[in-house]
Design an enzyme around this catalytic site. Structure first.
Site, mmCIF file in Angstrom:
data_model
loop_
_atom_site.group_PDB
_atom_site.id
_atom_site.type_symbol
_atom_site.label_atom_id
_atom_site.label_comp_id
_atom_site.label_asym_id
_atom_site.label_seq_id
_atom_site.Cartn_x
_atom_site.Cartn_y
_atom_site.Cartn_z
ATOM 1 N N ASP A 36 2.310 2.077 3.970
ATOM 2 C CA ASP A 36 1.359 3.096 3.663
ATOM 3 C C ASP A 36 2.088 4.512 3.539
ATOM 4 O OD1 ASP A 36 -1.220 4.091 4.018
ATOM 5 O OD2 ASP A 36 -1.641 3.742 6.158
ATOM 6 N N ASP B 92 0.183 5.584 -1.136
ATOM 7 C CA ASP B 92 -0.928 6.582 -1.413
ATOM 8 C C ASP B 92 -0.152 7.750 -2.290
ATOM 9 O OD1 ASP B 92 -3.416 6.348 -0.347
ATOM 10 O OD2 ASP B 92 -2.506 5.916 1.496
ATOM 11 N N HIS C 79 -2.315 -3.241 4.521
ATOM 12 C CA HIS C 79 -1.449 -2.349 5.301
ATOM 13 C C HIS C 79 -2.265 -2.058 6.969
ATOM 14 C CE1 HIS C 79 -4.630 -0.012 3.735
ATOM 15 N NE2 HIS C 79 -4.761 1.058 4.169
ATOM 16 N N HIS D 60 -13.246 1.541 3.477
ATOM 17 C CA HIS D 60 -12.399 2.398 4.270
ATOM 18 C C HIS D 60 -12.820 2.697 5.531
ATOM 19 C CE1 HIS D 60 -9.754 6.166 4.516
ATOM 20 N NE2 HIS D 60 -8.827 4.983 4.196
ATOM 21 N N HIS E 7 0.640 -1.067 0.012
ATOM 22 C CA HIS E 7 0.038 0.152 0.007
ATOM 23 C C HIS E 7 0.839 1.395 0.169
ATOM 24 C CE1 HIS E 7 -3.986 1.847 0.707
ATOM 25 N NE2 HIS E 7 -3.194 2.733 1.278
ATOM 26 N N HIS F 104 -9.171 -2.314 7.507
ATOM 27 C CA HIS F 104 -10.229 -1.143 7.612
ATOM 28 C C HIS F 104 -11.839 -1.781 7.839
ATOM 29 C CE1 HIS F 104 -8.397 2.699 6.766
ATOM 30 N NE2 HIS F 104 -7.754 1.956 5.795
ATOM 31 N N GLU G 199 -9.076 1.564 -2.562
ATOM 32 C CA GLU G 199 -8.978 1.478 -1.239
ATOM 33 C C GLU G 199 -10.317 1.925 -0.851
ATOM 34 O OE1 GLU G 199 -6.568 2.981 2.725
ATOM 35 O OE2 GLU G 199 -6.389 4.010 1.008
#
Length: 411
Positions: A297, A33, A228, A161, A31, A207, A134
């Site tokens: 992450d 971003d 993650h 999420h 993961h 999540h 995600e």
């Protein structure tokens, strides 16, 4: 030789071993971003960005090279406040920027959709670039949208999420700050899991609530991932994975890819590389080295451990695992072999279901009804004006016609 020199020599030896192992097995991170940072900072205008010189992110090309990043699941993330609005459009734009990133820097990135692609990129000394979406809100409760995103190269969907969807509860339910709406997964949520198995989409349980974790682990035909998340026993944050779930992940031959965010590492604002290694050690002790991976992450969090400040630092964590007496095979498993095994099994399950028809039963309209959603295709809804009337509508029309005839004869 002095004690100081002996220590330096030992550390250099661990790092040399780490780099050797990373040259033999791709480091696959679950993961990152960076695509969201491209939206936030540049509104996805890649022509205004040079990833060779970008300094406002945890990730750029020099850092990727120094960190020996073999493969990355880039996150196609959009916030929960886009749910019921423009989440699908925004997600498609994030998928697009990942494709364009690979096209702009072909010497660094190779777009990938399979275990075979990952190894091909590794042998070409490129970073295999996969896509993970995600949050289930990104598909707007549509199996067709799920399938379309798969065709665009998406290879995992994070079930939620930090918001409930119309078919699944998110991790905040376990904190008591949000109510459960589905006691885990709704009936449609279970349909979705089956369809993800059929198309070959990795199911990501980062999540979600513990109830959803258990339901998916019980019903999925393929291994699952936590892209993650870290160990709950080390840091009791509800985004982390409890020991009983770690054991079930082992039984399912899935993977937990350890998150580096300080709040999930130490449950505080500060952490160190050694604290992250504690999570690796704990997961190995509870469920074995075969379920562990890396899920940093980066560029999705604001606080990172000392010693893991950006993607270039990951080899130091690999060296720390070696210092803690991890074997070469255990380290190579965590680097990438575990994820490759999971992805190959997901692909095998997909191929075994090749003769199965797509699930085309839509979510019940009452479960998604809103002022922002039309109802075309659903029976007995006003948006179907112009379509063939339902039997109940025909019966109503017939009764009205008979009523009018009776009245006209009495006049």
């Amino acid at each position: 030789m002095s004690c100081v020199n002996t220590h330096i020599w030992a550390e250099d030896t661990y790092m040399a071993r780490a780099l050797r192992l990373m040259s033999e097995t791709p480091l696959i991170d679950g993961h990152n971003d960076l695509p969201w940072q491209l939206r936030k900072q540049f509104n996805n205008q890649l022509n205004k960005v040079d990833l060779n010189t970008l300094t406002t992110t945890h990730t750029n090309i020099p850092k990727i090279k120094e960190g020996r990043l073999g493969a990355q699941f880039w996150s196609a993330y959009v916030p929960c406040d886009s749910q019921y609005k423009d989440a699908v459009r925004q997600t498609l734009e994030q998928i697009d920027v990942i494709h364009r990133m690979c096209q702009k820097y072909p010497e660094t990135f190779m777009f990938a959709t399979s275990s075979q692609d990952i190894m091909e990129a590794f042998h070409q000394n490129k970073t295999a670039s996969l896509i993970g979406v995600e949050g289930g809100h990104s598909i707007d409760s549509s199996l067709g949208t799920l399938r379309t995103m798969y065709q665009l190269g998406v290879r995992y969907l994070t079930v939620t999420h930090s918001c409930n969807t119309p078919w699944a509860d998110n991790w905040l339910v376990d904190t008591g700050s949000q109510p459960s709406e589905h006691n885990g997964l709704s009936s449609f949520g279970k349909q979705l899991i089956g369809e993800m198995n059929r198309v070959g989409m990795l199911i990501d349980l980062a999540h979600v609530t513990v109830q959803v974790m258990n339901q998916v682990l019980d019903m999925s035909k393929a291994p699952v991932i936590f892209s993650h998340s870290s160990a709950y026993s080390v840091c009791p944050h509800k985004r982390n994975v409890p020991d009983d779930i770690l054991r079930k992940v082992n039984e399912k031959q899935g993977i937990v890819m350890v998150n580096f965010y300080n709040d999930y590492v130490t449950c505080s604002k500060t952490a160190t590389l050694s604290n992250v290694a504690d999570h690796f050690d704990h997961i190995k002790e509870v469920a074995g080295a075969s379920i562990i991976g890396f899920g940093g992450d980066y560029d999705g969090v604001g606080r990172l451990p000392e010693g893991l400040e950006d993607v270039s630092k990951v080899p130091a964590l690999v060296a720390e695992l070696l210092r803690r007496d991890w074997t070469d095979e255990e380290v190579k498993a965590a680097l990438g072999n575990n994820l490759l095994r999971v992805l190959r099994e997901v692909e095998r399950v997909r191929d075994s279901l090749n003769g199965t028809n797509p699930d085309d039963v839509p979510i019940p309209y009452d479960e998604v009804k809103s002022s922002c959603r039309t109802s075309y295709g659903y029976p007995d809804n006003p948006d179907n004006a112009g379509a063939v009337p339902s039997l109940s509508s025909l019966a109503l029309l017939l009764s009205l016609a008979l009523h009018s005839l009776i009245i006209s004869k009495t006049l």
